[in-house]
Motif scaffolding. Structure first.
Motif, PDB file in Angstrom:
ATOM      1  N   GLY A  15       0.799  -1.230   0.000  1.00  0.00           N
ATOM      2  CA  GLY A  15       0.000   0.000   0.000  1.00  0.00           C
ATOM      3  C   GLY A  15       0.826   1.272   0.000  1.00  0.00           C
ATOM      4  N   GLU A  16       2.152   1.145   0.034  1.00  0.00           N
ATOM      5  CA  GLU A  16       3.034   2.305  -0.038  1.00  0.00           C
ATOM      6  C   GLU A  16       2.650   3.405   0.950  1.00  0.00           C
ATOM      7  OE1 GLU A  16       4.283   3.416  -3.928  1.00  0.00           O
ATOM      8  OE2 GLU A  16       3.514   1.587  -4.805  1.00  0.00           O
ATOM      9  N   LEU A  17       2.195   3.017   2.152  1.00  0.00           N
ATOM     10  CA  LEU A  17       1.891   3.986   3.205  1.00  0.00           C
ATOM     11  C   LEU A  17       0.930   5.072   2.715  1.00  0.00           C
ATOM     12  CD1 LEU A  17       5.617   4.287   4.325  1.00  0.00           C
ATOM     13  CD2 LEU A  17       3.862   3.003   5.529  1.00  0.00           C
ATOM     14  N   GLY A  18      -0.156   4.639   2.057  1.00  0.00           N
ATOM     15  CA  GLY A  18      -1.177   5.585   1.595  1.00  0.00           C
ATOM     16  C   GLY A  18      -0.835   6.286   0.301  1.00  0.00           C
ATOM     17  N   LEU A  19       0.259   5.858  -0.355  1.00  0.00           N
ATOM     18  CA  LEU A  19       0.700   6.568  -1.555  1.00  0.00           C
ATOM     19  C   LEU A  19       0.411   5.815  -2.850  1.00  0.00           C
ATOM     20  CD1 LEU A  19       4.124   7.928  -0.300  1.00  0.00           C
ATOM     21  CD2 LEU A  19       2.109   9.255  -0.855  1.00  0.00           C
ATOM     22  N   GLN A  20      -0.276   4.666  -2.745  1.00  0.00           N
ATOM     23  CA  GLN A  20      -0.504   3.857  -3.938  1.00  0.00           C
ATOM     24  C   GLN A  20      -1.295   4.631  -5.001  1.00  0.00           C
ATOM     25  OE1 GLN A  20       0.548   0.362  -4.408  1.00  0.00           O
ATOM     26  NE2 GLN A  20       0.183   1.189  -6.463  1.00  0.00           N
ATOM     27  N   GLY A  21      -2.323   5.383  -4.559  1.00  0.00           N
ATOM     28  CA  GLY A  21      -3.143   6.155  -5.507  1.00  0.00           C
ATOM     29  C   GLY A  21      -2.291   7.164  -6.266  1.00  0.00           C
ATOM     30  N   LEU A  22      -1.436   7.838  -5.552  1.00  0.00           N
ATOM     31  CA  LEU A  22      -0.552   8.846  -6.168  1.00  0.00           C
ATOM     32  C   LEU A  22       0.422   8.179  -7.145  1.00  0.00           C
ATOM     33  CD1 LEU A  22       0.292  11.783  -6.279  1.00  0.00           C
ATOM     34  CD2 LEU A  22       1.592  11.455  -4.161  1.00  0.00           C
ATOM     35  N   ALA A  23       0.947   7.007  -6.747  1.00  0.00           N
ATOM     36  CA  ALA A  23       1.874   6.280  -7.622  1.00  0.00           C
ATOM     37  C   ALA A  23       1.163   5.825  -8.895  1.00  0.00           C
ATOM     38  CB  ALA A  23       2.449   5.074  -6.876  1.00  0.00           C
ATOM     39  N   ASP A  24      -0.068   5.318  -8.759  1.00  0.00           N
ATOM     40  CA  ASP A  24      -0.833   4.835  -9.927  1.00  0.00           C
ATOM     41  C   ASP A  24      -1.142   5.977 -10.878  1.00  0.00           C
ATOM     42  OD1 ASP A  24      -0.772   2.320  -8.882  1.00  0.00           O
ATOM     43  OD2 ASP A  24      -2.819   2.380  -8.060  1.00  0.00           O
ATOM     44  N   GLU A  25      -1.554   7.099 -10.300  1.00  0.00           N
ATOM     45  CA  GLU A  25      -1.909   8.265 -11.123  1.00  0.00           C
ATOM     46  C   GLU A  25      -0.664   8.786 -11.874  1.00  0.00           C
ATOM     47  OE1 GLU A  25      -3.699  11.467  -8.800  1.00  0.00           O
ATOM     48  OE2 GLU A  25      -3.028  12.801 -10.415  1.00  0.00           O
ATOM     49  N   ALA A  26       0.473   8.823 -11.169  1.00  0.00           N
ATOM     50  CA  ALA A  26       1.711   9.283 -11.814  1.00  0.00           C
ATOM     51  C   ALA A  26       2.094   8.330 -12.950  1.00  0.00           C
ATOM     52  CB  ALA A  26       2.833   9.378 -10.779  1.00  0.00           C
ATOM     53  N   ALA A  28       0.165   6.414 -14.717  1.00  0.00           N
ATOM     54  CA  ALA A  28      -0.772   6.561 -15.844  1.00  0.00           C
ATOM     55  C   ALA A  28      -0.403   7.764 -16.709  1.00  0.00           C
ATOM     56  CB  ALA A  28      -2.194   6.701 -15.311  1.00  0.00           C
ATOM     57  N   ARG A  29       0.245   8.746 -16.107  1.00  0.00           N
ATOM     58  CA  ARG A  29       0.643   9.957 -16.852  1.00  0.00           C
ATOM     59  C   ARG A  29       2.098   9.893 -17.326  1.00  0.00           C
ATOM     60  NH1 ARG A  29      -0.720  14.193 -12.453  1.00  0.00           N
ATOM     61  NH2 ARG A  29       0.276  15.638 -13.898  1.00  0.00           N
ATOM     62  N   GLY A  30       2.724   8.749 -17.124  1.00  0.00           N
ATOM     63  CA  GLY A  30       4.101   8.582 -17.600  1.00  0.00           C
ATOM     64  C   GLY A  30       5.132   9.299 -16.742  1.00  0.00           C
ATOM     65  N   ILE A  31       4.781   9.559 -15.477  1.00  0.00           N
ATOM     66  CA  ILE A  31       5.744  10.182 -14.550  1.00  0.00           C
ATOM     67  C   ILE A  31       6.328   9.072 -13.676  1.00  0.00           C
ATOM     68  CG2 ILE A  31       6.072  11.839 -12.670  1.00  0.00           C
ATOM     69  CD1 ILE A  31       3.542  13.314 -13.720  1.00  0.00           C
ATOM     70  N   PRO A  32       7.630   8.743 -13.865  1.00  0.00           N
ATOM     71  CA  PRO A  32       8.209   7.660 -13.059  1.00  0.00           C
ATOM     72  C   PRO A  32       8.423   8.109 -11.612  1.00  0.00           C
ATOM     73  CG  PRO A  32       9.827   8.517 -14.637  1.00  0.00           C
ATOM     74  CD  PRO A  32       8.608   9.375 -14.756  1.00  0.00           C
ATOM     75  N   VAL A  33       8.025   7.277 -10.655  1.00  0.00           N
ATOM     76  CA  VAL A  33       8.258   7.621  -9.239  1.00  0.00           C
ATOM     77  C   VAL A  33       9.145   6.554  -8.596  1.00  0.00           C
ATOM     78  CG1 VAL A  33       6.093   8.909  -9.037  1.00  0.00           C
ATOM     79  CG2 VAL A  33       6.156   6.487  -8.360  1.00  0.00           C
ATOM     80  N   ILE A  34       9.692   6.881  -7.439  1.00  0.00           N
ATOM     81  CA  ILE A  34      10.758   6.053  -6.862  1.00  0.00           C
ATOM     82  C   ILE A  34      10.268   4.760  -6.214  1.00  0.00           C
ATOM     83  CG2 ILE A  34      12.399   7.939  -6.553  1.00  0.00           C
ATOM     84  CD1 ILE A  34      11.542   7.947  -3.541  1.00  0.00           C
ATOM     85  N   GLY A  35       8.975   4.678  -5.884  1.00  0.00           N
ATOM     86  CA  GLY A  35       8.465   3.451  -5.272  1.00  0.00           C
ATOM     87  C   GLY A  35       8.788   3.354  -3.790  1.00  0.00           C
ATOM     88  N   HIS A 186       9.911   0.377  -8.239  1.00  0.00           N
ATOM     89  CA  HIS A 186      10.654   1.568  -8.661  1.00  0.00           C
ATOM     90  C   HIS A 186      10.550   1.619 -10.186  1.00  0.00           C
ATOM     91  CE1 HIS A 186      14.469   3.693  -9.774  1.00  0.00           C
ATOM     92  NE2 HIS A 186      14.337   4.309  -8.607  1.00  0.00           N
ATOM     93  N   ALA A 187      10.659   2.809 -10.761  1.00  0.00           N
ATOM     94  CA  ALA A 187      10.621   2.890 -12.220  1.00  0.00           C
ATOM     95  C   ALA A 187      11.996   3.308 -12.737  1.00  0.00           C
ATOM     96  CB  ALA A 187       9.568   3.913 -12.662  1.00  0.00           C
ATOM     97  N   PRO A 188      12.779   2.372 -13.369  1.00  0.00           N
ATOM     98  CA  PRO A 188      12.507   0.935 -13.532  1.00  0.00           C
ATOM     99  C   PRO A 188      12.934   0.146 -12.290  1.00  0.00           C
ATOM    100  CG  PRO A 188      14.580   1.472 -14.575  1.00  0.00           C
ATOM    101  CD  PRO A 188      14.052   2.769 -13.991  1.00  0.00           C
ATOM    102  N   GLU A 189      12.491  -1.099 -12.200  1.00  0.00           N
ATOM    103  CA  GLU A 189      12.795  -1.893 -10.998  1.00  0.00           C
ATOM    104  C   GLU A 189      14.283  -2.258 -10.894  1.00  0.00           C
ATOM    105  OE1 GLU A 189       9.937  -5.153 -11.248  1.00  0.00           O
ATOM    106  OE2 GLU A 189       9.041  -4.385  -9.405  1.00  0.00           O
ATOM    107  N   GLN A 190      14.934  -2.430 -12.039  1.00  0.00           N
ATOM    108  CA  GLN A 190      16.365  -2.769 -12.028  1.00  0.00           C
ATOM    109  C   GLN A 190      17.123  -1.497 -12.386  1.00  0.00           C
ATOM    110  OE1 GLN A 190      16.974  -6.524 -11.781  1.00  0.00           O
ATOM    111  NE2 GLN A 190      18.631  -5.512 -10.686  1.00  0.00           N
ATOM    112  N   ASP A 191      17.830  -0.929 -11.421  1.00  0.00           N
ATOM    113  CA  ASP A 191      18.385   0.396 -11.654  1.00  0.00           C
ATOM    114  C   ASP A 191      19.584   0.634 -10.733  1.00  0.00           C
ATOM    115  OD1 ASP A 191      18.662   2.934 -12.676  1.00  0.00           O
ATOM    116  OD2 ASP A 191      16.835   3.732 -11.828  1.00  0.00           O
ATOM    117  N   GLY A 192      20.217   1.786 -10.921  1.00  0.00           N
ATOM    118  CA  GLY A 192      21.351   2.139 -10.083  1.00  0.00           C
ATOM    119  C   GLY A 192      20.987   3.244  -9.101  1.00  0.00           C
TER     120      GLY A 192
END
Ligand SMILES: C[S@@+](CC[C@H](N)C(=O)[O-])C[C@H]1O[C@@H](n2cnc3c(N)ncnc32)[C@H](O)[C@@H]1O
Length: 218
Positions: A15-26, A28-35, A186-192
Motif C-alpha cells: 500500500g506504499e503507506l497511503g501513496l498507492q493512488g498517487l503512484a498509480d496516477e503518476a 498513468a501519466r508517464g511520470i516515473p516515481v521512486i516506489g 521503482h521505475a525501472p525496478e532494475q536500476d542504479g
C-alpha cells in the motif's frame, strides 16, 4: 533463493503507506516515481542522519517528497522540493497538503541548474531529475551540501548518468558507492542508486592501495 525478484517483490511494503493512488496516477501519466523501497531508504537515511535541511531536485508530483517530508517531520526539519515544471510544483504542494505535511515542506519551481542560493548547507540532497543534467549538477550538489552531507542520486544505471558516475568517483571530494540494485515498484525496478558523502576537513586520505596518507583539508 530460487526467484529473488519474486521474493523481494513480495516483501515490498504494502500500500506504499497511503501513496498507492498517487503512484498509480503518476504512472498513468508517464511520470516515473521512486516506489516504496527507495522511498523507505530515503526516509531511513534522513532519520539516521537526523537530517533537518533536505533538498530534493526533481519533486514531480510529490511522491518521493512525501517520504522525505514524513521523515523530516520527525527530525523537526524541512524538505525543499524543486521542479522546473510549475504544474508539477502545484500538484506536489496540493498532494503534500492532503497528507498534512505542508509544515514540513516547501516547493520551488526552478531549474536545478540555476538555483538561487550558494553554499546552502543541506544535510541531504536527493537528485532525481533528467539524467542528462546529472554531470552538470554534480558540482551544484557538492556546493549545496554541508561538509559530511549526503547526496543520493537515483537512476544511475541510465546511460545518460554515466558522465556523473565518472565524476562521483573523485575520492578527493566524495566517499561514494554506486549500486546496481533491484528496487520493487521503482521505475525501472532494475536500476542504479548512488550514495555519496561530501568529504570534509579531517577525513583520512588514502592512496590507491588504501594506505593512509594524512588528513583532508577540504
Ligand atoms: C523522475 S521525475 C521525479 C520523480 C519524483 N522524484 C518521485 O519519485 O516522485 C523527474 C522530475 O524532474 C523534473 N526535472 C527535470 N529536469 C529538471 C531540472 N533541470 N530542474 C528541475 N526539475 C527538473 C521533471 O519536471 C520531473 O518532474
Amino acid at each position: 533463493m530460487k526467484d529473488p525478484h519474486a521474493s523481494f517483490r513480495a516483501l515490498a511494503p504494502d500500500g506504499e503507506l497511503g501513496l498507492q493512488g498517487l503512484a498509480d496516477e503518476a504512472a498513468a501519466r508517464g511520470i516515473p516515481v521512486i516506489g516504496p523501497v527507495m522511498g523507505g531508504l530515503l526516509a531511513l537515511l534522513c532519520r539516521i542522519m537526523g537530517a533537518v535541511r533536505v533538498l530534493e531536485l526533481g519533486a514531480a508530483v510529490g511522491y518521493s517528497t512525501t517520504f522525505l517530508a514524513r521523515a523530516v517531520r520527525d527530525t523537526g526539519g524541512i524538505v525543499l522540493g524543486v521542479d522546473m515544471h510549475e504544474a508539477h510544483c502545484r500538484e506536489a504542494r496540493a498532494n503534500l497538503a492532503s497528507f498534512g505535511l505542508e509544515e514540513s515542506c516547501a516547493l520551488l519551481c526552478a531549474d536545478a541548474r540555476a538555483l538561487p542560493f550558494g553554499a546552502a548547507g543541506f544535510d541531504l540532497v536527493f537528485l532525481d531529475v533528467d539524467q542528462r543534467y546529472y554531470a552538470e549538477l554534480e558540482p551544484v550538489c557538492h556546493r549545496l551540501l554541508r561538509p559530511g552531507g549526503l547526496l543520493v542520486a537515483d537512476n544511475t544505471a541510465f546511460a545518460d548518468a554515466q558522465a556523473f558516475n565518472v565524476l562521483i568517483r573523485d575520492g578527493r571530494r566524495w566517499d561514494a558507492v554506486n549500486i546496481y540494485a533491484f528496487l520493487p515498484n521503482h521505475a525501472p525496478e532494475q536500476d542504479g542508486i548512488c550514495l555519496a558523502r561530501k568529504k570534509q576537513t579531517g577525513d583520512s586520505r588514502n592512496d590507491s592501495n588504501g594506505n593512509f596518507q594524512g588528513y583532508a583539508e577540504d
